[in-house]
Design a protein around this motif. Structure first.
Motif, mmCIF file in Angstrom:
data_model
loop_
_atom_site.group_PDB
_atom_site.id
_atom_site.type_symbol
_atom_site.label_atom_id
_atom_site.label_comp_id
_atom_site.label_asym_id
_atom_site.label_seq_id
_atom_site.Cartn_x
_atom_site.Cartn_y
_atom_site.Cartn_z
ATOM 1 N N GLU A 78 0.916 -1.351 0.116
ATOM 2 C CA GLU A 78 0.183 0.062 0.027
ATOM 3 C C GLU A 78 0.659 1.092 -0.110
ATOM 4 O O GLU A 78 0.143 2.315 -0.031
ATOM 5 C CB GLU A 78 -0.878 -0.039 1.388
ATOM 6 C CG GLU A 78 -2.016 -1.006 1.170
ATOM 7 C CD GLU A 78 -2.889 -0.959 0.056
ATOM 8 O OE1 GLU A 78 -3.328 0.178 -0.379
ATOM 9 O OE2 GLU A 78 -3.322 -2.126 -0.289
ATOM 10 N N GLY A 79 2.187 1.284 -0.045
ATOM 11 C CA GLY A 79 3.058 2.244 -0.070
ATOM 12 C C GLY A 79 3.146 3.148 1.387
ATOM 13 O O GLY A 79 3.384 4.163 1.221
ATOM 14 N N ILE A 80 2.962 2.230 2.174
ATOM 15 C CA ILE A 80 3.106 2.901 3.615
ATOM 16 C C ILE A 80 4.411 2.889 4.315
ATOM 17 O O ILE A 80 4.714 1.562 4.524
ATOM 18 C CB ILE A 80 1.823 2.244 4.482
ATOM 19 C CG1 ILE A 80 0.473 2.538 3.916
ATOM 20 C CG2 ILE A 80 1.845 2.753 5.887
ATOM 21 C CD1 ILE A 80 -0.773 1.895 4.456
ATOM 22 N N GLY A 81 5.105 3.825 4.617
ATOM 23 C CA GLY A 81 6.276 3.759 5.247
ATOM 24 C C GLY A 81 6.442 3.691 6.713
ATOM 25 O O GLY A 81 5.090 3.934 7.538
ATOM 26 N N PRO A 82 7.490 3.040 7.392
ATOM 27 C CA PRO A 82 7.293 3.174 8.995
ATOM 28 C C PRO A 82 7.162 4.196 9.634
ATOM 29 O O PRO A 82 6.779 4.248 10.680
ATOM 30 C CB PRO A 82 8.745 2.155 9.235
ATOM 31 C CG PRO A 82 9.536 2.563 7.896
ATOM 32 C CD PRO A 82 8.489 2.787 6.763
ATOM 33 N N GLU A 83 7.639 5.498 8.922
ATOM 34 C CA GLU A 83 7.372 6.626 9.724
ATOM 35 C C GLU A 83 6.004 7.123 9.821
ATOM 36 O O GLU A 83 5.407 7.667 10.875
ATOM 37 C CB GLU A 83 8.082 7.817 9.010
ATOM 38 C CG GLU A 83 7.340 7.978 7.636
ATOM 39 C CD GLU A 83 7.625 7.166 6.444
ATOM 40 O OE1 GLU A 83 7.054 7.358 5.431
ATOM 41 O OE2 GLU A 83 8.507 6.345 6.558
ATOM 42 N N GLN A 84 5.003 6.469 9.135
ATOM 43 C CA GLN A 84 3.553 6.692 9.098
ATOM 44 C C GLN A 84 3.046 6.027 10.301
ATOM 45 O O GLN A 84 1.751 6.632 11.018
ATOM 46 C CB GLN A 84 2.823 6.331 7.780
ATOM 47 C CG GLN A 84 3.117 7.104 6.715
ATOM 48 C CD GLN A 84 2.460 6.613 5.565
ATOM 49 O OE1 GLN A 84 3.048 6.078 4.636
ATOM 50 N NE2 GLN A 84 1.040 7.126 5.522
ATOM 51 N N LEU A 85 3.725 4.940 11.022
ATOM 52 C CA LEU A 85 3.207 4.280 12.238
ATOM 53 C C LEU A 85 3.254 5.324 13.514
ATOM 54 O O LEU A 85 2.829 5.212 14.384
ATOM 55 C CB LEU A 85 3.830 3.097 12.159
ATOM 56 C CG LEU A 85 3.164 1.832 11.584
ATOM 57 C CD1 LEU A 85 4.320 0.582 11.987
ATOM 58 C CD2 LEU A 85 1.931 1.634 12.219
ATOM 59 N N LEU A 86 4.474 6.210 13.199
ATOM 60 C CA LEU A 86 4.654 7.277 14.389
ATOM 61 C C LEU A 86 4.175 8.565 14.227
ATOM 62 O O LEU A 86 4.446 9.469 15.170
ATOM 63 C CB LEU A 86 6.322 7.432 14.353
ATOM 64 C CG LEU A 86 7.207 6.204 14.408
ATOM 65 C CD1 LEU A 86 8.586 6.468 14.310
ATOM 66 C CD2 LEU A 86 6.880 4.980 15.608
ATOM 67 N N GLU A 87 3.135 8.642 13.364
ATOM 68 C CA GLU A 87 2.439 10.122 13.286
ATOM 69 C C GLU A 87 1.584 10.188 14.369
ATOM 70 O O GLU A 87 1.099 9.377 14.945
ATOM 71 C CB GLU A 87 1.420 9.885 11.861
ATOM 72 C CG GLU A 87 2.300 9.943 10.613
ATOM 73 C CD GLU A 87 1.678 9.775 9.369
ATOM 74 O OE1 GLU A 87 0.428 10.017 9.512
ATOM 75 O OE2 GLU A 87 2.057 10.122 8.375
ATOM 76 N N VAL B 238 -5.087 1.097 4.715
ATOM 77 C CA VAL B 238 -5.155 -0.271 4.259
ATOM 78 C C VAL B 238 -6.414 -0.971 4.313
ATOM 79 O O VAL B 238 -7.181 -0.724 5.407
ATOM 80 C CB VAL B 238 -4.173 -0.917 5.180
ATOM 81 C CG1 VAL B 238 -4.051 -2.655 4.838
ATOM 82 C CG2 VAL B 238 -2.648 -0.624 5.556
ATOM 83 N N PRO B 239 -6.934 -1.548 3.360
ATOM 84 C CA PRO B 239 -8.089 -2.104 3.434
ATOM 85 C C PRO B 239 -8.469 -3.314 4.624
ATOM 86 O O PRO B 239 -7.451 -4.005 4.941
ATOM 87 C CB PRO B 239 -8.374 -3.002 1.996
ATOM 88 C CG PRO B 239 -7.389 -2.157 1.276
ATOM 89 C CD PRO B 239 -6.453 -1.800 2.026
#
Length: 1005
Positions: free
Chosen positions: A151-160, A634-635
């Protein structure tokens, strides 16, 4: 770029995707010189490439240069997307020159487990402590990482902040799981940087982005057509947008419903295109279970409106009526618009050619499906396919088709553990894990590949003898005990050969490197089976699997307790499918849902349409909470239901369709699929006209004998010859002879004996034998006070008693043995002594040998004998003794009186049952153990003590005159009121004749 907008097409479900695709490509792209060879087809999977190739063969009408086919991806991450642009020249130069190589997925799996082990005790989250559990968790982490990368989601987005805020509002479990995932992901990404690698999904995304950029700047010289690609990955969606705008190129989607009303299309939800920038990509009210939802998501990510998609007007050879697509569209209406079913005109809900088949159980369903497939083959050139996600049902259908010598291959394949070669390695690991337990050991030694070739007959003969030697409760762990058992049964030479194969596996140390353990298992498998283990398709798949795992383990430095190999290998091998080679019936196919995409047949049977199978039950991510996944875009888990619905919608486009389900599975009733319920609701009163009942009726009749039924099986009354009747009678055999002569006939004349199971639970008979052995050793060692319990403890430990026995029976036994010890000591003080224990004796009575074993014979103070019979349960009642059905004590007394026991001679005066059971009538100190007499008392009827031997002699004489020297039949269950063993019930076919006995027959004794 074209001026008319993107070249985007949809092939309706009723047209047949692969055939319709090829029917349009041939006239559109063929030229006299090179044909289609300059065309590049981007397809979703290797199976789709094979399906399209078959369609080209059917429609070519002669020689044809095929287009180049490249696999770009599929909807399921389990399908290999393929390194598309590693070899495809994307406008000149090397497409992947600046893109890092992909990390080996097997090595990543093992390294993630090592990272988890390193975090043990360092995080709040409890990491799995066993190696197999860590590997299982590592696989889950890797799968979630891939899901985010696609889905093009990087690990940094988990820390938003928005994600952290959501996690903070959830339960502590989700917080710990998310923290563990993020920690392991960061450690792994650091390792990737150090190695100069990226994960496979990330590399594919980079390849897609690189190709899209290059093709947009410098379009390729020859056309590209993306067909059947429905993955909504953002990177792939952007690539498809570029392909759709290339000159002469096109994107062709399967089953996009162009006739769906706009208001219903809008009601499907945002589908990755929120109205406001801060809104989540997937709104809570999105109809993610609708079959068109994932296609809307793809179009939104491509930036293309549905109105820009044009219909593909070519149709395949097996096209269905056009109104079928309209009916399919109406079938899957969202909940609110589905109310219009009540007012739909007939032509908009017409499902002509679609039948509904309900069976009672999966076996009947498989039989009915096989009958439908067999009938379809009667029509020349007619193709038939079974589509089902239930591999068990597929296996049953394959087996049923063999009735007519129809070879059908399940193209979804078989899991590697279910193949012959895979089973060998798993059994080796299981033998090691369970310390050579009998069940896996004998399954391994008698495996069809064991000693494959000329030596197999002798090997199997010895293995069967060893199987008999191991019957009963499990022996002590390890190979040494098995060697002793083999020597006892004269199988030492054979066992030495088997032990030489197994010994290296048992020599592995607890901290052995995983690569060394796999080497040892492979060597043992080859030593047992030879080259046959690697010879077939399953063997080659196994060799590839082991080699990849071994190399990855060696590079990752993985270590694993050898006793956890079985759990680890079972999990890993379940993810490997062994697909059959070519060679099945050319007009029969069995597909899984992935394999069925783009395939087409004249008759499509959709099997296993029950909830939990089709569609499968949603499986939430075990690491990241659903709210976090929705926020990241993510679906959710329900998204897969929409894909299953789209698979069914595609199958419904065939000319003939049968939807099949069973009322129950192998364990309990089941609910028909929601898709079946929708069809019934839409059809209303027309549903009965669509019912397929003939195939089910034939399935129930096919194994029914139409000939006149034979006579009912009568009550067995065998009549052996006079010579055959002359057999010995044991002291326990007289009771059996009088109560159930057939059992005596089967055991004494036919000499049949019921076998214990391998690794059997300790039965009452085993308990009795154990008690007799303990008391025998105690008496032969002098019967000293205080030594009985230590002897019992040593013997039970040596027998490796079942855990249930150790936990429940052993304490009760020790209480009863303590009572025996106290009672024997007390009687010894009164002048009574033990003469013999567990002694054999015999006598001749009317020319017949009577033999048996006395549990114990005591000498009373007056010189007479006391006969003792130990019972682990309750002794027989006095009434049973009086009726002549429990005369063991009397027969032993007769043998003793006749001098049949060398260790004890004299006149029997007392006869006692020493029961180890709990005494419910008498108040005991410990509650276990009591002495009972078989004679008449003031409270119960019975035989007088002085008449016991005489009565026993009369019953014995009568039995001999009737069955041994006489001519009475050995009637089964002659005395129905007498409880007997059931060892021979199946042999006498008890259930066939017992319910039909008349009162006269029942009382003929």
């Amino acid at each position: 770029m074209t001026d008319r907008g993107p070249n985007l097409y949809s092939i309706a479900a009723h047209r047949g995707f692969a055939d319709a695709l090829v029917a349009g490509l041939i006239p559109r792209y063929a030229n006299p010189d090179t044909g289609l060879a300059r065309l590049t087809l981007l397809l979703p999977s290797a199976r789709a490439a094979r399906t399209v190739t078959e369609a080209f063969v059917r429609l070519s009408q002669g020689g044809l240069l095929l287009p180049r086919m490249a696999v770009v991806g599929d909807l399921d991450l389990d399908e290999t997307l393929g390194a598309l642009f590693d070899t495809l020249n994307a406008g000149g130069g090397d497409a992947g020159a600046d893109i890092p190589p992909a990390a080996d997925p097997v090595r990543r799996w093992l390294r993630l487990a090592e990272l988890l082990a390193g975090l043990e005790g360092e995080t709040d989250e409890e990491t799995p402590r066993s190696g197999a559990a860590r590997l299982r968790r590592a696989f889950d982490i890797g799968r979630t990482m891939d899901r985010l990368l696609v889905e093009g989601i990087g690990p940094e987005q988990l820390l938003e902040d928005r994600v952290v805020g959501i996690v903070g509002e959830l339960s502590e479990h989700w917080g710990k799981a998310t923290h563990l995932f993020a920690t392991v992901q960061q450690l792994w990404l650091h390792e990737l940087v150090m190695r100069g690698e990226v994960d496979a999904p990330a590399r594919r995304n980079l390849l897609f982005e690189h190709a899209a950029h290059r093709w947009k700047i410098s379009p390729p010289a020859h056309p590209i057509v993306a067909a059947g690609v429905t993955s909504a990955s953002p990177a792939l969606a952007r690539l498809l947008r570029v392909v759709a705008e290339l000159p002469g190129s096109a994107v062709i989607l399967p089953d996009l419903d162009l006739a769906l009303d706009q208001d219903i299309w809008d009601a499907l939800g945002t589908a990755g295109k929120p109205e406001a920038p801060d809104d989540p990509p997937f709104a809570p009210g999105d109809a993610v279970t609708h079959p068109q939802y994932h296609l809307k998501l793809l179009l939104n990510r491509m930036g293309i409106a549905r109105g820009e998609v044009r219909p593909w007007h070519r149709a395949g050879l097996g096209a269905a009526p056009p109104e079928r697509s309209r009916a399919i569209s109406n079938l899957f209406l969202p909940p609110a618009p589905s109310a219009r079913w009540a007012s739909l005109p007939a032509e908009q809900r017409r499902l002509g050619g679609v039948r509904l088949m309900e069976s009672a159980h999966p076996g009947e369903e498989a039989q009915a499906i096989a009958i439908l497939m067999r009938a379809a083959l009667e029509v020349p050139e007619k193709r038939v396919a079974l589509v089902t996600p239930d591999r068990g049902l597929a296996s049953r259908v394959v087996a049923q088709l063999q009735r007519w010598n129809i070879a059908a291959d399940d193209t979804a394949g078989r899991p590697l553990p279910q193949t012959a070669a895979g089973r060998v390695v798993l059994l080796l690991a299981e033998v090691l894990a369970e310390d050579a337990a009998p069940v896996p050991l004998m399954a391994l030694l008698a495996h069809p590949l064991a000693r494959f070739g000329e030596r197999r007959a002798h090997w199997l003969e010895q293995a069967r003898k060893f199987d008999l030697a191991l019957r009963g409760p499990r022996p002590a762990p390890g190979l040494a005990v098995l060697a002793e058992r083999a020597m006892e049964h004269k199988l030492g030479e054979w066992w030495a050969e088997a032990e030489a194969i197994l010994a290296p596996c048992f020599a592995l140390s607890p901290g052995a490197p995983l690569a060394d353990s796999l080497d040892t298992l492979s060597a043992a498998a080859e030593a047992l089976c030879g080259e046959a283990i690697w010879g077939n398709a399953d063997g080659r798949a196994l060799a590839t699997f082991l080699e990849e795992l071994r190399e990855a383990a060696r590079e990752a430095g993985s270590r694993l307790d050898p006793r956890e190999l079985h759990a680890m290998l079972r999990d890993a091998m379940e993810r490997i499918s062994v697909r059959p080679p070519w060679g099945g019936h050319p007009r029969v196919a069995i597909y899984g849902l992935l394999e069925a995409r783009m395939a087409r047949a004249d008759l499509v049977i959709c099997g296993g349409l029950v909830e939990g199978v089709w569609p499968a039950s949603p499986a939430p991510d075990p690491l990241l909470p659903p709210a976090v996944l929705r926020a990241l875009g993510v679906p959710g888990a329900d998204f897969r239901i929409g894909l299953s619905a789209h698979d069914l919608a595609a199958a419904l486009g065939a000319p003939e369709v049968v939807l099949s389900w069973a009322q129950r599975d192998d364990g309990a009733p089941v609910i028909p699929s929601r898709f079946v319920l929708r069809i019934k609701a839409m059809l209303g009163e027309l549903a009965e006209k669509h019912a397929e009942t003939e195939a089910v009726r034939f399935a129930r009749l096919i194994d029914t004998d139409d000939a006149d039924p034979g006579e009912r099986y009568p009550r067995p009354k065998p009549m052996p010859s006079a010579e055959q009747r002359r057999v010995d009678i044991s002291v326990t055999g007289l009771d059996r002879l009088r109560s159930d002569p057939y059992q005596f006939y089967a055991s004494a004349i036919l000499r049949l004996k019921a076998l214990d199971g391998l690794d059997a639970d300790p039965s009452y008979a085993w308990q009795g034998i154990t008690v007799h052995k303990i008391l025998e050793r105690w008496h032969k060692q002098g019967g000293k006070p205080g030594t009985l319990l230590p002897i019992a403890g040593d013997m039970l430990d040596a027998m490796h008693a079942h855990p249930l026995m150790r936990g429940l029976w052993r304490p009760r036994l020790f209480k009863a043995l303590e009572w025996i010890n106290q009672t024997v000591v007390q009687l010894h003080g009164e002048g009574r002594e033990v003469l013999a224990s567990e002694v054999w004796g015999d006598m001749n009575f009317q020319g017949v040998r009577i033999h048996g074993r006395a549990d114990r014979i005591d000498r009373l103070a007056d010189g007479a004998l006391a006969i003792v019979d130990y019972k682990t349960g309750s002794p027989p009642s006095n009434a049973m003794v009086k009726q002549g059905y429990s005369l063991q004590l009397g027969l032993i007394g007769m043998i003793a009186a006749a001098g049949g026991f060398k260790e004890a001679s004299g006149s029997p005066a007392d006869f006692e049952y020493w029961s180890l059971a709990k005494d419910t009538k008498r108040k005991q100190v410990n509650g276990f153990g009591y002495v009972a007499s078989p004679f008449k008392t003031s409270r119960s009827d019975g035989i007088e003590k002085e008449e016991f031997l005489e009565v026993t002699e009369n019953y014995l004489k009568s039995a001999i005159e009737r069955w041994i020297t006489g001519s009475d039949p050995f009637t089964a269950r002659l005395n129905l009121d007498v409880p007997v063993y059931n060892d021979y019930d199946q042999l006498m076919r008890l259930d066939e004749w017992l319910p039909r006995l008349t009162n006269e027959e029942a009382n003929e004794a």
